[in-house]
Design a protein around this motif. Structure first.
Motif, PDB file in Angstrom:
ATOM      1  N   ALA A 158     -12.110   5.805  -1.208  1.00 19.54           N
ATOM      2  CA  ALA A 158     -11.834   5.360  -2.573  1.00 19.54           C
ATOM      3  C   ALA A 158     -11.851   3.831  -2.570  1.00 19.54           C
ATOM      4  O   ALA A 158     -11.698   3.195  -1.520  1.00 19.54           O
ATOM      5  CB  ALA A 158     -10.490   5.887  -3.047  1.00 19.54           C
ATOM      6  N   ASP A 159     -12.022   3.252  -3.748  1.00 19.27           N
ATOM      7  CA  ASP A 159     -12.085   1.790  -3.861  1.00 19.27           C
ATOM      8  C   ASP A 159     -10.656   1.239  -3.925  1.00 19.27           C
ATOM      9  O   ASP A 159     -10.095   1.035  -5.006  1.00 19.27           O
ATOM     10  CB  ASP A 159     -12.883   1.401  -5.112  1.00 19.27           C
ATOM     11  N   HIS A 160     -10.087   0.976  -2.762  1.00 19.26           N
ATOM     12  CA  HIS A 160      -8.681   0.561  -2.689  1.00 19.26           C
ATOM     13  C   HIS A 160      -8.467  -0.860  -3.187  1.00 19.26           C
ATOM     14  O   HIS A 160      -7.410  -1.162  -3.750  1.00 19.26           O
ATOM     15  CB  HIS A 160      -8.171   0.705  -1.254  1.00 19.26           C
ATOM     16  N   GLU A 161      -9.453  -1.718  -2.984  1.00 22.73           N
ATOM     17  CA  GLU A 161      -9.288  -3.088  -3.470  1.00 22.73           C
ATOM     18  C   GLU A 161      -9.189  -3.110  -4.994  1.00 22.73           C
ATOM     19  O   GLU A 161      -8.305  -3.756  -5.567  1.00 22.73           O
ATOM     20  CB  GLU A 161     -10.449  -3.970  -3.013  1.00 22.73           C
ATOM     21  N   THR A 162     -10.085  -2.370  -5.659  1.00 20.15           N
ATOM     22  CA  THR A 162     -10.020  -2.307  -7.120  1.00 20.15           C
ATOM     23  C   THR A 162      -8.716  -1.659  -7.572  1.00 20.15           C
ATOM     24  O   THR A 162      -8.123  -2.071  -8.574  1.00 20.15           O
ATOM     25  CB  THR A 162     -11.227  -1.528  -7.678  1.00 20.15           C
ATOM     26  N   GLY A 163      -8.238  -0.667  -6.831  1.00 12.40           N
ATOM     27  CA  GLY A 163      -6.966  -0.031  -7.169  1.00 12.40           C
ATOM     28  C   GLY A 163      -5.808  -1.015  -7.129  1.00 12.40           C
ATOM     29  O   GLY A 163      -4.972  -1.057  -8.038  1.00 12.40           O
ATOM     30  N   GLY A 164      -5.749  -1.830  -6.071  1.00 12.92           N
ATOM     31  CA  GLY A 164      -4.696  -2.854  -5.981  1.00 12.92           C
ATOM     32  C   GLY A 164      -4.814  -3.876  -7.086  1.00 12.92           C
ATOM     33  O   GLY A 164      -3.803  -4.353  -7.630  1.00 12.92           O
ATOM     34  N   TYR A 165      -6.038  -4.207  -7.437  1.00 11.88           N
ATOM     35  CA  TYR A 165      -6.276  -5.148  -8.540  1.00 11.88           C
ATOM     36  C   TYR A 165      -5.788  -4.561  -9.866  1.00 11.88           C
ATOM     37  O   TYR A 165      -5.108  -5.245 -10.650  1.00 11.88           O
ATOM     38  CB  TYR A 165      -7.767  -5.481  -8.623  1.00 11.88           C
ATOM     39  N   ILE A 186      -0.490  -2.912   8.401  1.00 11.78           N
ATOM     40  CA  ILE A 186      -1.577  -3.888   8.350  1.00 11.78           C
ATOM     41  C   ILE A 186      -2.826  -3.403   9.085  1.00 11.78           C
ATOM     42  O   ILE A 186      -3.949  -3.856   8.816  1.00 11.78           O
ATOM     43  CB  ILE A 186      -1.104  -5.245   8.924  1.00 11.78           C
ATOM     44  N   ASN A 187      -2.670  -2.475  10.052  1.00  6.89           N
ATOM     45  CA  ASN A 187      -3.822  -2.031  10.837  1.00  6.89           C
ATOM     46  C   ASN A 187      -4.671  -0.991  10.113  1.00  6.89           C
ATOM     47  O   ASN A 187      -5.719  -0.584  10.624  1.00  6.89           O
ATOM     48  CB  ASN A 187      -3.354  -1.445  12.180  1.00  6.89           C
ATOM     49  N   LEU A 188      -4.251  -0.548   8.913  1.00  8.80           N
ATOM     50  CA  LEU A 188      -5.005   0.457   8.179  1.00  8.80           C
ATOM     51  C   LEU A 188      -5.824  -0.201   7.075  1.00  8.80           C
ATOM     52  O   LEU A 188      -5.268  -0.903   6.220  1.00  8.80           O
ATOM     53  CB  LEU A 188      -4.064   1.508   7.578  1.00  8.80           C
ATOM     54  N   PRO A 189      -7.148   0.027   7.045  1.00  7.27           N
ATOM     55  CA  PRO A 189      -7.996  -0.604   6.029  1.00  7.27           C
ATOM     56  C   PRO A 189      -7.548  -0.382   4.585  1.00  7.27           C
ATOM     57  O   PRO A 189      -7.584  -1.339   3.788  1.00  7.27           O
ATOM     58  CB  PRO A 189      -9.378   0.010   6.299  1.00  7.27           C
ATOM     59  N   PRO A 190      -7.112   0.835   4.175  1.00  5.82           N
ATOM     60  CA  PRO A 190      -6.663   0.985   2.783  1.00  5.82           C
ATOM     61  C   PRO A 190      -5.498   0.061   2.432  1.00  5.82           C
ATOM     62  O   PRO A 190      -5.434  -0.472   1.314  1.00  5.82           O
ATOM     63  CB  PRO A 190      -6.243   2.459   2.693  1.00  5.82           C
ATOM     64  N   SER A 191      -4.576  -0.152   3.376  1.00  5.08           N
ATOM     65  CA  SER A 191      -3.452  -1.072   3.146  1.00  5.08           C
ATOM     66  C   SER A 191      -3.969  -2.483   2.901  1.00  5.08           C
ATOM     67  O   SER A 191      -3.558  -3.152   1.948  1.00  5.08           O
ATOM     68  CB  SER A 191      -2.505  -1.087   4.349  1.00  5.08           C
ATOM     69  N   ARG A 192      -4.861  -2.916   3.786  1.00  2.00           N
ATOM     70  CA  ARG A 192      -5.392  -4.280   3.665  1.00  2.00           C
ATOM     71  C   ARG A 192      -6.153  -4.444   2.351  1.00  2.00           C
ATOM     72  O   ARG A 192      -6.013  -5.459   1.670  1.00  2.00           O
ATOM     73  CB  ARG A 192      -6.308  -4.594   4.854  1.00  2.00           C
ATOM     74  N   ASP A 193      -6.961  -3.458   1.994  1.00  2.00           N
ATOM     75  CA  ASP A 193      -7.776  -3.569   0.783  1.00  2.00           C
ATOM     76  C   ASP A 193      -6.911  -3.633  -0.474  1.00  2.00           C
ATOM     77  O   ASP A 193      -7.224  -4.359  -1.423  1.00  2.00           O
ATOM     78  CB  ASP A 193      -8.743  -2.392   0.690  1.00  2.00           C
ATOM     79  N   ARG A 194      -5.825  -2.870  -0.510  1.00  2.00           N
ATOM     80  CA  ARG A 194      -4.939  -2.896  -1.686  1.00  2.00           C
ATOM     81  C   ARG A 194      -4.275  -4.263  -1.828  1.00  2.00           C
ATOM     82  O   ARG A 194      -4.093  -4.755  -2.948  1.00  2.00           O
ATOM     83  CB  ARG A 194      -3.901  -1.781  -1.583  1.00  2.00           C
ATOM     84  N   VAL A 195      -3.923  -4.874  -0.702  1.00  2.00           N
ATOM     85  CA  VAL A 195      -3.350  -6.219  -0.747  1.00  2.00           C
ATOM     86  C   VAL A 195      -4.397  -7.229  -1.222  1.00  2.00           C
ATOM     87  O   VAL A 195      -4.088  -8.140  -2.002  1.00  2.00           O
ATOM     88  CB  VAL A 195      -2.787  -6.625   0.633  1.00  2.00           C
ATOM     89  N   VAL A 196      -5.635  -7.066  -0.783  1.00  4.52           N
ATOM     90  CA  VAL A 196      -6.719  -7.954  -1.235  1.00  4.52           C
ATOM     91  C   VAL A 196      -6.865  -7.875  -2.756  1.00  4.52           C
ATOM     92  O   VAL A 196      -7.030  -8.894  -3.436  1.00  4.52           O
ATOM     93  CB  VAL A 196      -8.053  -7.596  -0.538  1.00  4.52           C
ATOM     94  N   GLY A 197      -6.773  -6.665  -3.319  1.00  2.33           N
ATOM     95  CA  GLY A 197      -6.840  -6.510  -4.770  1.00  2.33           C
ATOM     96  C   GLY A 197      -5.673  -7.178  -5.472  1.00  2.33           C
ATOM     97  O   GLY A 197      -5.843  -7.811  -6.529  1.00  2.33           O
ATOM     98  N   TYR A 198      -4.484  -7.041  -4.899  1.00  2.73           N
ATOM     99  CA  TYR A 198      -3.277  -7.697  -5.422  1.00  2.73           C
ATOM    100  C   TYR A 198      -3.461  -9.214  -5.446  1.00  2.73           C
ATOM    101  O   TYR A 198      -3.211  -9.880  -6.460  1.00  2.73           O
ATOM    102  CB  TYR A 198      -2.088  -7.285  -4.544  1.00  2.73           C
ATOM    103  N   LEU A 199      -3.948  -9.771  -4.331  1.00  2.83           N
ATOM    104  CA  LEU A 199      -4.140 -11.220  -4.235  1.00  2.83           C
ATOM    105  C   LEU A 199      -5.228 -11.709  -5.197  1.00  2.83           C
ATOM    106  O   LEU A 199      -5.105 -12.786  -5.790  1.00  2.83           O
ATOM    107  CB  LEU A 199      -4.502 -11.602  -2.800  1.00  2.83           C
TER     108      LEU A 199
END
Length: 332
Positions: A158-165, A186-199
């Motif tokens: 799923a698009d986790h970065e867009t979800g965090g955004y 932090i070692n899981l890509p979905p976690s990192r991507d959601r934070v990227v969307g938040y930022l």
């Protein structure tokens, strides 16, 4: 329970003929076929799946590895996978790694012994032993959400970065500016991507990121409770929190209640996943809904296609999520 030999004796045929009827491996007269099938039904004979797999080189079994099936997200994903597999005559062997890469490797050996036709893997992280075993597996494989370096497989996410955004953008649109994030490991890509969307949403709004507003935890209610407690104890606590999954958000709402902070009047909360429980939390949780059931069906379809067709180009599919607004968020 009847044996193949007993079925053969009652039908007046050889065990080889019974085997051919069951496996469709040779033409058998219609009269003999009907007689054998009638006796199989009468005696409730169950053919050996192992024996059939030796003849057909197929067990019609799929192995699935998940990090932790106590998380309702995985339960809902598995339902989509099982429903789609059942329709095409496949069974699922489910292994729960409990977020331990070493357990993943041990369970993978078990699945190899079971002669699975394919593997669905949601990784709990990676180590050298796991990568080596996956390289030796030689069965069709679909990796979900968490790509593994050096492992060639179909990949569904799923698009986790867009979800965090979307989660953070919703809070910004509500007028919040002091927005914290409770992230997964932090070692899981979905976690990192959601934070990227938040930022990305904060940067787009011209807001400076505060390091003390980002707290990492595990994907559990207890982890959310601890993270929210830490954020609410700050000298300048946030007015809104984006939690990277619904379990953490629900645990966090409990922490807010214990701290005397009313949700959403004093604190807005957004979760992630849209598990069934999210609609029944107090208050009902605003969340980013992942297409869990549809994703499960797509995973199974891609794997079955790979099993049946074989050597075709690897597929990469990304599904979109959407915001579900409920009562845990309110204007500042």
């Amino acid at each position: 329970m009847a044996t193949m030999k007993q079925v053969a004796e009652r039908a007046g045929v050889s065990t080889t003929t019974v085997s051919h009827v069951i496996n469709n491996t040779r033409v058998v007269s219609e009269d003999v076929r009907k007689r054998v099938l009638a006796i199989i039904a009468e005696t409730r004979y169950i053919p050996s799946a192992v024996a059939r797999s030796l003849k057909n080189d197929r067990t019609h079994t799929i192995g699935m590895m998940v990090p932790n099936n106590s998380n309702p997200y995985f339960a809902e994903l598995i339902q989509g996978i099982e429903d789609a597999a059942f329709k095409v005559g496949y069974n699922i062997i489910l292994c729960n790694a409990y977020d331990d890469p070493k357990k993943q490797a041990a369970y993978l050996r078990v699945l190899m012994e079971k002669r699975i036709d394919g593997l669905i893997l949601v990784a709990s992280g990676s180590d050298d032993e796991l990568a080596s075993l996956l390289g030796d597996l030689h069965v069709p494989m679909v990796v979900v959400d968490r790509e593994l370096p050096g492992v060639e497989a179909d990949f569904i996410e799923a698009d986790h970065e867009t979800g965090g955004y979307l989660a953070t953008r919703h809070l910004l649109d509500m007028g919040h500016r002091d927005i914290a994030c409770v992230s997964g490991p932090i070692n899981l890509p979905p976690s990192r991507d959601r934070v990227v969307g938040y930022l990305r949403a904060l940067k787009e709004a011209g807001l400076k990121f505060r390091l003390d507003y980002l707290v990492r935890s595990d994907f559990t209610s207890a982890g959310g409770f601890a993270a929210f407690s830490q954020l609410l104890a700050l000298k300048k606590p946030p007015t809104a929190i984006f939690a990277s999954n619904d379990l953490m958000a629900i645990g966090g709402i409990c922490a807010a209640s214990q701290a005397g902070v009313a949700v959403p009047r004093q604190l807005s909360v957004v979760g992630y996943d849209d598990i069934a429980l999210a609609s029944y939390s107090t208050p009902p949780l605003t969340t980013v809904a992942q297409p869990k059931y549809r994703m499960g069906q797509l995973i199974t379809q891609v794997l079955i296609d790979r099993i049946m067709v074989g050597d075709v180009p690897l597929r990469r599919e990304m599904l979109q999520s959407e915001l579900k607004q409920r009562q845990s968020t309110a204007p500042l």
